[in-house]
Motif scaffolding. Structure first.
Motif, PDB file in Angstrom:
ATOM      1  N   ILE A   1       0.865  -1.182   0.000  1.00 53.27           N
ATOM      2  CA  ILE A   1       0.000   0.000   0.000  1.00 53.27           C
ATOM      3  C   ILE A   1       0.903   1.233   0.000  1.00 53.27           C
ATOM      4  N   PRO A   2       0.779   2.117  -0.995  1.00 54.36           N
ATOM      5  CA  PRO A   2       1.668   3.291  -1.061  1.00 54.36           C
ATOM      6  C   PRO A   2       1.519   4.170   0.185  1.00 54.36           C
ATOM      7  N   GLU A   3       2.650   4.508   0.783  1.00 53.06           N
ATOM      8  CA  GLU A   3       2.619   5.335   1.990  1.00 53.06           C
ATOM      9  C   GLU A   3       2.121   6.747   1.711  1.00 53.06           C
ATOM     10  N   TYR A   4       2.272   7.228   0.470  1.00 49.64           N
ATOM     11  CA  TYR A   4       1.867   8.615   0.185  1.00 49.64           C
ATOM     12  C   TYR A   4       0.367   8.816   0.323  1.00 49.64           C
ATOM     13  N   LEU A   5      -0.411   7.716   0.304  1.00 53.73           N
ATOM     14  CA  LEU A   5      -1.860   7.859   0.498  1.00 53.73           C
ATOM     15  C   LEU A   5      -2.171   8.452   1.865  1.00 53.73           C
ATOM     16  N   ALA A   6      -1.277   8.232   2.821  1.00 54.67           N
ATOM     17  CA  ALA A   6      -1.472   8.789   4.163  1.00 54.67           C
ATOM     18  C   ALA A   6      -1.326  10.304   4.170  1.00 54.67           C
ATOM     19  N   ASN A   7      -0.767  10.869   3.112  1.00 56.22           N
ATOM     20  CA  ASN A   7      -0.564  12.319   3.037  1.00 56.22           C
ATOM     21  C   ASN A   7      -1.704  13.039   2.327  1.00 56.22           C
ATOM     22  N   PHE A   8      -2.703  12.294   1.850  1.00 60.47           N
ATOM     23  CA  PHE A   8      -3.837  12.902   1.149  1.00 60.47           C
ATOM     24  C   PHE A   8      -4.807  13.466   2.184  1.00 60.47           C
ATOM     25  N   SER A   9      -4.710  14.749   2.438  1.00 56.21           N
ATOM     26  CA  SER A   9      -5.509  15.361   3.506  1.00 56.21           C
ATOM     27  C   SER A   9      -7.003  15.399   3.191  1.00 56.21           C
ATOM     28  N   SER A  10      -7.380  15.349   1.905  1.00 53.49           N
ATOM     29  CA  SER A  10      -8.795  15.421   1.531  1.00 53.49           C
ATOM     30  C   SER A  10      -9.468  14.053   1.492  1.00 53.49           C
ATOM     31  N   LEU A  11      -8.695  12.986   1.605  1.00 57.45           N
ATOM     32  CA  LEU A  11      -9.231  11.635   1.438  1.00 57.45           C
ATOM     33  C   LEU A  11     -10.170  11.280   2.590  1.00 57.45           C
ATOM     34  N   LYS A  12     -11.439  11.044   2.259  1.00 56.37           N
ATOM     35  CA  LYS A  12     -12.452  10.723   3.259  1.00 56.37           C
ATOM     36  C   LYS A  12     -12.795   9.236   3.283  1.00 56.37           C
ATOM     37  N   ASN A  13     -12.658   8.582   2.129  1.00 51.21           N
ATOM     38  CA  ASN A  13     -13.025   7.171   2.065  1.00 51.21           C
ATOM     39  C   ASN A  13     -12.059   6.439   1.142  1.00 51.21           C
ATOM     40  N   LEU A  14     -11.453   5.378   1.677  1.00 51.23           N
ATOM     41  CA  LEU A  14     -10.488   4.570   0.929  1.00 51.23           C
ATOM     42  C   LEU A  14     -10.853   3.113   1.103  1.00 51.23           C
ATOM     43  N   ASP A  15     -11.128   2.417   0.006  1.00 49.01           N
ATOM     44  CA  ASP A  15     -11.508   1.001   0.067  1.00 49.01           C
ATOM     45  C   ASP A  15     -10.533   0.177  -0.760  1.00 49.01           C
ATOM     46  N   LEU A  16      -9.682  -0.584  -0.059  1.00 48.02           N
ATOM     47  CA  LEU A  16      -8.701  -1.469  -0.693  1.00 48.02           C
ATOM     48  C   LEU A  16      -9.022  -2.929  -0.428  1.00 48.02           C
ATOM     49  N   SER A  17     -10.220  -3.200   0.024  1.00 43.62           N
ATOM     50  CA  SER A  17     -10.589  -4.555   0.436  1.00 43.62           C
ATOM     51  C   SER A  17     -10.655  -5.511  -0.751  1.00 43.62           C
ATOM     52  N   GLY A  18     -10.519  -6.808  -0.434  1.00 37.83           N
ATOM     53  CA  GLY A  18     -10.694  -7.852  -1.447  1.00 37.83           C
ATOM     54  C   GLY A  18      -9.639  -7.862  -2.522  1.00 37.83           C
ATOM     55  N   ASN A  19      -8.375  -7.629  -2.139  1.00 43.81           N
ATOM     56  CA  ASN A  19      -7.271  -7.673  -3.087  1.00 43.81           C
ATOM     57  C   ASN A  19      -6.158  -8.567  -2.544  1.00 43.81           C
ATOM     58  N   ASN A  20      -4.957  -8.422  -3.072  1.00 38.40           N
ATOM     59  CA  ASN A  20      -3.818  -9.237  -2.641  1.00 38.40           C
ATOM     60  C   ASN A  20      -2.672  -8.372  -2.138  1.00 38.40           C
ATOM     61  N   PHE A  21      -3.007  -7.265  -1.486  1.00 39.22           N
ATOM     62  CA  PHE A  21      -1.962  -6.404  -0.959  1.00 39.22           C
ATOM     63  C   PHE A  21      -1.202  -7.102   0.164  1.00 39.22           C
ATOM     64  N   GLN A  22       0.025  -6.667   0.346  1.00 34.89           N
ATOM     65  CA  GLN A  22       0.873  -7.264   1.367  1.00 34.89           C
ATOM     66  C   GLN A  22       1.671  -6.171   2.063  1.00 34.89           C
ATOM     67  N   GLY A  23       2.335  -6.570   3.164  1.00 36.78           N
ATOM     68  CA  GLY A  23       3.160  -5.622   3.885  1.00 36.78           C
ATOM     69  C   GLY A  23       2.385  -4.860   4.944  1.00 36.78           C
ATOM     70  N   ALA A  24       3.024  -3.824   5.469  1.00 35.51           N
ATOM     71  CA  ALA A  24       2.459  -3.066   6.578  1.00 35.51           C
ATOM     72  C   ALA A  24       1.425  -2.052   6.113  1.00 35.51           C
ATOM     73  N   VAL A  25       0.383  -1.892   6.928  1.00 35.18           N
ATOM     74  CA  VAL A  25      -0.644  -0.880   6.686  1.00 35.18           C
ATOM     75  C   VAL A  25      -0.180   0.432   7.314  1.00 35.18           C
ATOM     76  N   PRO A  26      -0.175   1.534   6.587  1.00 36.62           N
ATOM     77  CA  PRO A  26       0.234   2.818   7.173  1.00 36.62           C
ATOM     78  C   PRO A  26      -0.637   3.189   8.364  1.00 36.62           C
ATOM     79  N   THR A  27      -0.140   4.060   9.195  1.00 31.02           N
ATOM     80  CA  THR A  27      -0.875   4.432  10.417  1.00 31.02           C
ATOM     81  C   THR A  27      -1.133   5.935  10.507  1.00 31.02           C
ATOM     82  N   LYS A  28      -0.920   6.667   9.424  1.00 31.86           N
ATOM     83  CA  LYS A  28      -1.142   8.105   9.453  1.00 31.86           C
ATOM     84  C   LYS A  28      -2.255   8.497   8.480  1.00 31.86           C
ATOM     85  N   GLY A  29      -2.678   9.741   8.563  1.00 28.76           N
ATOM     86  CA  GLY A  29      -3.700  10.234   7.637  1.00 28.76           C
ATOM     87  C   GLY A  29      -4.991   9.466   7.757  1.00 28.76           C
TER      88      GLY A  29
END
Length: 690
Positions: free
Chosen positions: A580-608
């Motif tokens: 999951i790209p870390e820069y998504l945590a810097n999107f201050s306008s982002l109200k809803n993010l749905d990444l469910s039902g995929n094959n992502f791996q690694g750590a989930v960011p904790t900011k934004g």
């Protein structure tokens, strides 16, 4: 005797000469008073707004100053026209010293403060315009001293309190415009004393109570605008006495009750009748069809019942606007069928037909195609109209808007609509229409809005829609459209909204999506698209809502780090992989993010956005770890944490290296420059010695 007469005559001549000299000297003194008053007025105008008054200086006669008009004989100021000069500041009380002033226009400026009470000293004043400023406070009662006032315009300010009862003494007043202020309270009964009044506009205020009976005395009234207030009671009975009325607007109040059956006989000269957004009930009086001059009939958002009389519109031959609407255009409880449309063929000047959002039913009549050639807008949405749109609709070649949404229409889109090249809006969504979308729609080159969603259309998306170069909104979702997304759609660089979700589209997403520079809403969710999302989607810098879920997209999330205006981003139920790209945590306008039902791996960011589990979803990705405790994901292995830290440090190091590299480059360039200058100077000295 002759000597006496001669002496008397000479004395009379002498007195006239002396009197003329006295008047001249007096006028000169009073003229200086006018000059002084104007200069004081100028001094209260903000300095940065005085450019328009550059001619206002002592070295120039004040009668030649911009906006100033003087009388021919006495050279006193009779007119001051400074409208629309973008002047700011306050209006000086010194304006009241221009005792010969007849006309004062300060409209369309930015004056603040209050209306000076000294205006009441202008006994000769006939026209006063202070509209479209930022004036506050009350309407001064001293204006009642301006007994010759004919026109008073205070529209669009911030004036408060009520309408002063003292203004009822202005018996010469013909036009009173007070709309778009914050006036409150009840109508003073003294308004009935304004017997010369022809135009009265107090709309868009906070006036309450009932309209006084005394308004019935205004026998010369032509225009009455009191819409957008808090007025109540039944339809004001006194209005029925105003037989000269041409424009009556009482919409958006709290009026109730029934209209008199003889309404059309009592107000037979009306051109515009606006009753919308009230609580009127009962039948619409049949006598309204007797008002042969009627051009606008707007009765939206009331509780009228019954059917519309068949003869309503056959006699309204001048009608230009008909509003019986609900949603965009109102909300009544009118019942009945579409028989009245047949009689509209007699309305030879009809320009707009709007009976949307009622309960009108029956099949769409072919007679609509025989309506006036001047017809530009048809709004019939939100009814119970069934059947198909007749092929003859193409005869209405001057149509600019055709809205039939939210009905029970079946059959297909008539190809003849393609003949209406000037059509701007075509709304057929939320029906039961079927068949293919005709390629003829591509001939409507001025089309800006095409809404066909929630039907049963099938076949492919016509590539010819790429000819509609002015298209702003294309909504064709919730159908059974198949095939690939035409490359031509990506050439519509004017698009702001593109929605093709809930179809059966297949293939890859077009690579030219980056050409949609203005698109803010893009949805291809719930189709059968596959492959990687083109990196060019990162060039759609105005994107706010991006829905790609419910497909078979794979690969990593494309680089969308520049789409910082994103508010909704949905990639759910695909085959995306990677981190999951870390820069998504810097999107201050982002109200809803749905990444469910995929094959992502690694750590989930904790900011934004990732700090608020209610605003994002990563469920259904088995190889994710970390994140906020509420996610209940497994802890990340040390190597994952280290890898992410290394990536972060690597990124920081890269920035440092770049900075150091740039710095070294600059220093090296300076050294080379200094060395070059030194060598040139040394060579010059050597030549000089030789």
């Amino acid at each position: 005797m002759k000597l006496f007469l001669l002496l008397a005559f000479n004395a009379l001549i002498l007195f006239q000469i002396l009197d003329a000299r006295f008047i001249h000297e007096a006028s000169k003194l009073d003229g200086n008073a006018d000059r002084k008053a104007l200069l004081v007025f100028k001094s209260q105008v903000f300095e940065n707004n005085r450019v328009a008054l550059v001619s206002w200086y002592d070295s120039t006669p004040f009668c030649q100053w911009k906006g100033v008009t003087c009388g021919r004989k006495h050279k006193r100021v009779t007119g001051l026209d400074l409208g629309g000069l973008e002047l700011g500041g306050i209006i000086s009380p010194a304006i009241g010293n221009l005792s010969f002033l007849r006309s004062l226009n300060l409209g369309e400026n930015s004056f603040g403060g209050t209306i000076p009470k000294e205006l009441g000293m202008l006994s000769r004043l006939q026209e006063l315009n202070m509209s479209y400023n930022n004036l506050k406070g009350v309407i001064p009662t001293s204006l009642s001293n301006c007994s010759g006032l004919v026109t008073l315009v205070l529209t669009s300010n911030n004036l408060e309190n009520g309408l002063p009862s003292e203004l009822g003494s202005l018996s010469s007043l013909e036009s009173l415009f007070l709309s778009k202020n914050n006036l409150s309270g009840r109508f003073p009964t003294s308004v009935g004393n304004l017997t010369s009044l022809k135009k009265l506009s107090i709309g868009f205020n906070n006036m309450d109570g009932e309209v006084p009976k005394t308004i019935g005395r205004l026998s010369q009234l032509i225009n009455l605008q009191i819409s957008m207030n808090n007025l109540s009671g039944v339809f004001p009975p006194a209005i029925y006495n105003l037989s000269s009325l041409r424009y009556l607007s009482i919409g958006a109040n709290h009026f109730s009750g029934r209209l008199r059956p003889d309404f059309g006989y009592m107000l037979a000269t009306l051109r515009e009748l606006v009753l919308g957004m009230n609580s009127f009930s009962g039948d619409l009086p049949k006598t309204i069809s007797n008002i042969s001059t009627l051009e606008v009939l707007e009765v939206s958002e009331n509780h009228f019942t019954g059917s519309i009389p068949v003869n309503y519109f056959g006699t309204l031959q001048n009608i230009q606007y008909l509003g019986l609407h609900k949603k965009f255009f109102g909300g009544n409880s009118l019942g009945g069928d579409l028989e009245f449309l047949k009689s509209l063929v007699n309305c030879t000047k009809l320009q707009m037909l709007d009976v949307g959002y009622n309960r009108l039913g029956g099949e769409f009549p072919i007679h609509v195609a025989n309506l006036s050639n001047d017809l530009t807008k048809i709004f019939l949405g939100g009814n119970l109209i069934s059947g198909g749109i007749p092929h003859e609709i193409g005869n209405l070649i001057n149509l600019q808007a055709f809205a039939m949404e939210s009905n029970l229409l079946t059959q297909g889109i008539p190809a003849s609509l393609g003949k209406i090249s000037g059509l701007i809006l075509l709304a057929l969504h939320s029906n039961r229409m079927s068949g293919e979308v005709p390629s003829d729609l591509g001939n409507i080159t001025r089309l800006e809005m095409l809404q066909l969603f929630q039907n049963d259309f099938e076949g492919g998306i016509p590539p010819s829609l790429g000819n509609c170069s002015f298209l702003l909104s294309l909504w064709i979702g919730y159908n059974r459209l198949n095939g690939t997304i035409p490359q031509e759609i990506m050439q519509l660089e004017s698009l702001v909204e593109l929605s093709m979700d809930r179809n059966q589209l297949s293939g890859r997403f077009p690579k030219d999506v980056g050409r949609l520079k203005h698109v803010g809403h893009l949805s291809v969710a719930d189709n059968r698209l596959h492959g990687n999302i083109p990196e060019t989607i990162g060039d759609c810098l105005n994107m706010e809502e991006l829905y790609l879920g419910g497909n078979a997209f794979d690969g990593a999330i494309p680089d969308v780090r520049n789409l910082r205006g994103l508010t909704h981003f949905n990639l759910s139920t695909n085959n995306f992989s990677g981190n999951i790209p870390e820069y998504l945590a810097n999107f201050s306008s982002l109200k809803n993010l749905d990444l469910s039902g995929n094959n992502f791996q690694g750590a989930v960011p904790t900011k934004g956005v990732f700090q608020h589990p209610g605003n994002f979803s990563v469920s259904g990705n088995r190889n994710l770890c970390g994140g906020m405790p509420e996610l209940k994901l497994k802890p990340c292995p040390r190597n994952v944490v280290v890898a992410r830290t290394r990536r972060r440090h690597s990124s920081n190091k890269k920035k440092i290296f770049i900075g150091v590299g740039v710095g070294v480059g600059v220093v090296a360039s300076l050294l080379l420059l200094a060395l070059s200058l030194l060598m040139k100077r040394k060579k010059k000295n050597t030549n000089h010695l030789m």
